[in-house]
Design a protein around this motif. Structure first.
Motif, PDB file in Angstrom:
ATOM      1  N   PRO A  21      -5.616 -13.889   1.865  1.00 55.88           N
ATOM      2  CA  PRO A  21      -6.418 -12.713   1.503  1.00 55.88           C
ATOM      3  C   PRO A  21      -6.588 -11.768   2.687  1.00 55.88           C
ATOM      4  CG  PRO A  21      -7.803 -14.673   1.746  1.00 55.88           C
ATOM      5  CD  PRO A  21      -6.387 -15.139   1.830  1.00 55.88           C
ATOM      6  N   ASP A  22      -6.550 -10.469   2.385  1.00 54.93           N
ATOM      7  CA  ASP A  22      -6.803  -9.428   3.383  1.00 54.93           C
ATOM      8  C   ASP A  22      -5.834  -9.471   4.566  1.00 54.93           C
ATOM      9  OD1 ASP A  22      -9.033  -8.619   1.872  1.00 54.93           O
ATOM     10  OD2 ASP A  22     -10.263 -10.158   2.838  1.00 54.93           O
ATOM     11  N   ALA A  23      -4.652 -10.022   4.350  1.00 54.86           N
ATOM     12  CA  ALA A  23      -3.634 -10.063   5.401  1.00 54.86           C
ATOM     13  C   ALA A  23      -2.393  -9.325   4.897  1.00 54.86           C
ATOM     14  CB  ALA A  23      -3.278 -11.513   5.739  1.00 54.86           C
ATOM     15  N   PRO A  24      -1.590  -8.760   5.800  1.00 55.32           N
ATOM     16  CA  PRO A  24      -0.362  -8.105   5.350  1.00 55.32           C
ATOM     17  C   PRO A  24       0.509  -9.078   4.558  1.00 55.32           C
ATOM     18  CG  PRO A  24      -0.785  -7.610   7.654  1.00 55.32           C
ATOM     19  CD  PRO A  24      -1.755  -8.684   7.270  1.00 55.32           C
ATOM     20  N   ARG A  50       0.046  -3.248   5.373  1.00 53.20           N
ATOM     21  CA  ARG A  50       0.344  -3.817   4.057  1.00 53.20           C
ATOM     22  C   ARG A  50       1.413  -4.905   4.103  1.00 53.20           C
ATOM     23  NH1 ARG A  50      -1.255   0.043  -0.371  1.00 53.20           N
ATOM     24  NH2 ARG A  50      -0.099  -1.393  -1.702  1.00 53.20           N
ATOM     25  N   PHE A  51       2.381  -4.766   5.025  1.00 55.80           N
ATOM     26  CA  PHE A  51       3.534  -5.672   5.037  1.00 55.80           C
ATOM     27  C   PHE A  51       3.822  -6.182   6.437  1.00 55.80           C
ATOM     28  CE2 PHE A  51       4.492  -2.301   1.824  1.00 55.80           C
ATOM     29  CZ  PHE A  51       4.302  -3.088   0.689  1.00 55.80           C
ATOM     30  N   ARG A  52       4.310  -7.408   6.489  1.00 58.41           N
ATOM     31  CA  ARG A  52       4.818  -7.989   7.728  1.00 58.41           C
ATOM     32  C   ARG A  52       6.118  -8.707   7.410  1.00 58.41           C
ATOM     33  NH1 ARG A  52       5.285 -10.442  12.303  1.00 58.41           N
ATOM     34  NH2 ARG A  52       5.353 -12.697  12.532  1.00 58.41           N
ATOM     35  N   VAL A  53       7.195  -8.325   8.085  1.00 57.45           N
ATOM     36  CA  VAL A  53       8.492  -8.965   7.879  1.00 57.45           C
ATOM     37  C   VAL A  53       8.575 -10.214   8.748  1.00 57.45           C
ATOM     38  CG1 VAL A  53      10.993  -8.731   8.091  1.00 57.45           C
ATOM     39  CG2 VAL A  53       9.636  -6.812   7.244  1.00 57.45           C
ATOM     40  N   VAL A 305       2.491   1.991  -3.154  1.00 59.24           N
ATOM     41  CA  VAL A 305       2.302   2.307  -1.736  1.00 59.24           C
ATOM     42  C   VAL A 305       2.170   3.828  -1.609  1.00 59.24           C
ATOM     43  CG1 VAL A 305       3.269   2.138   0.583  1.00 59.24           C
ATOM     44  CG2 VAL A 305       3.681   0.299  -1.086  1.00 59.24           C
ATOM     45  N   PRO A 306       0.998   4.345  -1.249  1.00 60.36           N
ATOM     46  CA  PRO A 306       0.796   5.799  -1.198  1.00 60.36           C
ATOM     47  C   PRO A 306       1.696   6.475  -0.171  1.00 60.36           C
ATOM     48  CG  PRO A 306      -1.310   4.622  -1.163  1.00 60.36           C
ATOM     49  CD  PRO A 306      -0.235   3.592  -0.945  1.00 60.36           C
TER      50      PRO A 306
END
Length: 424
Positions: A21-24, A50-53, A305-306
Motif C-alpha cells: 500500500p502507498d508504494a510505487p 507511481r511506478f518503480r521498474v 496516469v494524468p
C-alpha cells in the motif's frame, strides 16, 4: 476457435495483484530497448511516485541503451537474450555506474526474460516483438502478475495455453487498438456487444491496387505515414498482416466471433478502435497517435496516469475518414481470420512464416506481394492440427520450426524466380 466464451481482458473486472500500500507499483519491462519499451521507460521516469521498474530485459542489440536505462531506473536485475552480449552489457553497466555503486544482477540467454517475468513484481509489461514473447507471457501469468500485453504474438500463437493460465482481469492490453476496445467496452455488458471495429491506418500503400504493389521496395514499405515502429512491425503494417494478427488477438481477448470483428481503414489514426452495441450505438476511443497513452493505461490500470500525453486539440478543425478495406490488395486480414478459425498450431504457422518472409523481403529475396502469398501457401501446407488434440508448448515450437523452414525454402525459390524475370 470460431466462438469462445472466454473474455481474457474484461475492463469490468479488477485483478488483485500483490502490491504494498502507498508504494510505487513495481514493474518489469521486457523488450525495454524497443519502441514500446523505451516509451514505457519514459512513462515511468515521468511518474516516479507511481511506478518503480525492478527488472529490464532486451535482445542485446543495444546494450549501451539497456545499461543507461538500468542506471536511471536503478533496477535490481537486467536480462539480455543473446548470451554472447553479456560481457558487453556488464562493461556498459560498469561505465554507467559510479565507483562503489552496486551493479544490477545480469541474466543472459534465451530464458532471461522468462526468468525475470516470474520474479516478484506487480505488473509485467511484455513489449518483446515476435513469438519469443510466449514463454515470458506464460511465466508472468503463472506467477500471478498483471500482464500488460504489447506482445500480441504470444497470445496469438499460444492461444489456449494463455487462456488456460490467465485469471479474469489479469491481462490488460497495450496495443493501441485493443486498449481502445478495452476502454470502449466499459460502455456496456458483453451481451450488449454487437461488433468490434478495429481501425487501420492503411499503411504507406493505402489506396494502391495489388498490381501497383509488385515493385515496392523495403525503403517504401518502411516509410509508415503515422507510427514510428521497429522494422518487422512496420512491414507488417504495410502488408496489413499486423491488422490480421490484431483481429485474432481481439477474438481471443474479448471472446467475440470473427464474423463480428471488422477492420476499417482510418488514415488519420485518431480513432483507435470502436465497439458497436446491440442498440445501434457505437463508442469510439479517440486520442492523438501516441503509444504512451495505452502503455500508461496498461501499467496503471484501473487508474489513468494524468498528463501522459497531449489530448486532441478541439480548437482546430479535423477531418477523419473511414474507408472499407481492400481485401484484394491486402488479403492478409481474411487469411488471418481463416487461420484464427482453424486454431491449434495454425496461428503459430502463420506468424512464424510471416516473420521469415519479412526477413526475406528486407533482404531482397522476396517481392512485397510475395510476403502474404508465401505465408498463405505455408498455412495451406502446414496449418492444420489433428482434431481432438490439445495444444502444448512443444507443439507450438515444432510448428514454428517447420513453418520457418518451409517459408525460407519458398522465399528462396521466389527470390530466384524474381531475379530471373528481372534479368531475362
Amino acid at each position: 476457435m470460431t466462438e469462445t466464451s472466454v473474455c481474457l481482458a474484461d475492463p469490468h473486472l479488477r485483478y488483485a495483484a500483490q502490491s504494498p500500500p502507498d508504494a510505487p507499483r513495481e514493474v518489469a519491462v521486457l523488450g525495454s530497448t524497443g519502441s514500446i519499451g523505451t516509451q514505457a521507460v519514459d512513462v515511468v521516469l515521468r511518474n516516479p511516485e507511481r511506478f518503480r521498474v525492478t527488472a529490464l530485459s532486451a535482445g542485446g542489440g543495444n546494450v549501451e541503451l539497456l545499461a543507461e536505462q538500468a542506471h536511471r531506473l536503478r533496477v535490481r536485475a537486467v536480462g539480455v537474450a543473446r548470451a554472447e552480449r553479456a560481457g558487453a552489457l556488464r562493461e556498459a553497466l560498469r561505465a554507467r555506474y559510479g565507483a562503489g555503486e552496486a551493479l544490477p544482477e545480469v541474466l543472459a540467454g534465451p530464458d532471461a526474460a522468462t526468468e525475470l517475468a516470474a520474479r516478484p513484481c506487480h505488473t509485467v509489461l511484455n513489449g518483446i516483438t515476435g513469438s519469443i514473447g510466449l514463454a515470458p507471457t506464460l511465466a508472468a501469468l503463472e506467477a500471478g502478475h498483471v500482464l500488460a500485453l504489447a506482445n500480441k504474438e504470444s497470445l496469438i500463437v499460444g492461444g489456449p495455453l494463455v487462456t488456460g493460465l490467465a485469471k479474469p482481469g489479469q491481462i490488460v492490453p497495450v496495443d493501441s487498438e485493443h486498449s481502445a476496445l478495452f476502454q470502449a467496452l466499459l460502455g456496456g455488458t458483453r451481451a450488449e456487444v454487437s461488433r468490434l471495429v478495429v481501425t487501420a491506418s492503411g499503411g504507406p500503400f493505402r489506396g494502391r491496387k495489388r498490381a501497383e504493389l509488385t515493385h515496392v521496395t523495403p525503403a517504401d514499405a518502411l516509410a509508415h505515414p503515422t507510427w514510428a515502429m521497429g522494422p518487422v512491425i512496420t512491414i507488417n503494417s504495410a502488408t496489413l498482416v499486423n491488422k490480421g494478427l490484431e483481429v485474432i488477438e481481439a477474438h481471443l481477448l474479448y471472446g467475440i466471433p470473427f464474423d463480428r470483428i471488422e477492420v476499417v481503414v482510418h488514415p488519420q489514426s485518431y480513432i483507435h478502435s470502436m465497439v458497436e452495441f446491440t442498440d445501434g450505438s457505437t463508442l469510439a476511443q479517440a486520442s492523438p497517435p501516441d503509444m504512451r497513452m495505452p502503455i500508461a493505461l496498461g501499467l496503471g490500470w484501473p487508474e489513468r496516469v494524468p498528463g501522459v500525453a497531449a489530448p486532441v486539440d478541439w480548437t482546430r478543425a479535423h477531418t477523419w475518414e473511414f474507408l472499407p478495406l481492400d481485401t484484394d490488395a491486402f488479403p492478409s486480414v481474411p487469411l488471418a481470420c481463416r487461420v484464427g478459425s482453424l486454431g491449434g498450431t495454425a496461428p503459430a504457422v502463420f506468424n512464424a512464416a510471416n516473420e521469415e518472409c519479412v526477413d526475406a523481403f528486407l533482404a531482397g529475396r522476396l517481392p512485397f506481394t510475395g510476403i502474404v502469398d508465401t505465408v498463405a501457401q505455408v498455412v495451406e501446407e502446414l496449418g492444420s492440427t489433428p482434431s481432438g488434440t490439445s495444444l502444448t508448448l512443444p507443439d507450438v515450437l515444432e510448428a514454428e520450426t517447420r513453418a520457418r523452414a518451409r517459408a525460407r525454402e519458398l522465399a528462396g525459390t521466389a527470390g530466384r524466380t524474381t531475379t530471373e524475370a528481372t534479368t531475362a
